[in-house]
Design a protein around this motif. Sequence first.
Motif: not given
Length: 290
Positions: A39-57
């Motif tokens: 809804k309000d896109p940032p310039d970059l997304v920063y993710t922490w950890g395997t579980g979070v990153t896997s769900r995000v990307v």
Amino acid sequence: VEDGFRAYFKDRNIAVDLQIHDIGRDLDKIPAIIEEIRKDPPDLVYTWGTGVTSRVVGKYNDFDPATNITELPVVFVMVSAPWKTGIAAPQGQSRPNVTGAAHIAPLAAQIQAIRAYRPMTRLGVVYNVEEANSQANVSDLKALGAEMGFEVLEAPLGQNGKANPEDIAPAVEMLAQEGANILYIGPDNFIGTYRDELTEAGFANGLAAFSATELEVRDGQAMLGLVSRYDLVGRLAASKAEDILVNGISPSDIPVETLDRFSYLIRLSSARRLSLYPPLLLLDYAEIIQ
């Protein structure tokens, strides 16, 4: 990690606006957060950890633009096995919008670090089967064991539901009875959370613990470890964000990396409890924690 990430930008006078989304260890919150981000896109997304990153990307060969972030650059941190878990593309390939920083020393170097301290032919591992990074780590350890002449003794937790910290002590006792020479703490969030339960069970059974991550030695009772300093891992991730946001480099042209130097940590109080004092040669380069 986060102190290092933020300090990197501060040291370079790069103004950043960080919008924090805390999932409170509940991965099921991620779809709603992705919707909020869109809804309000940032310039970059920063993710922490395997579980979070896997769900995000998603995985490099299995992602859905409807549920995964594919339209924004993503930098991840603290993903222990990015290639094994499919978050990073295989060597020689890349993902258009994803790069990041891993934090685990090569497994062969970890085994050499253990053997520099004491002989090891049986490695005892307590781990959470629900964590993909832990499963990947154990699989790689088994393959390496065939090459380097050691046996991996497994004590998986969570096979019949969620892992229970009360099962840690019996698992350690079983590994001791099977002849484990040392306990191995890999990149496992569950074991990291209950590290004191694991190391205390180790003391009760005459077993030291080796850790592949910094926290379990510096803030816990693991006796030794070959680790990446967390603040430097955060800075490495931040340097990749800078390359994307400031230098205009595509994530696909920024390699997924780990640090090229690691710290050998020894907790002397744990060595005393087990009467397993380090060889004098190690004292030339190890960091001693009292």
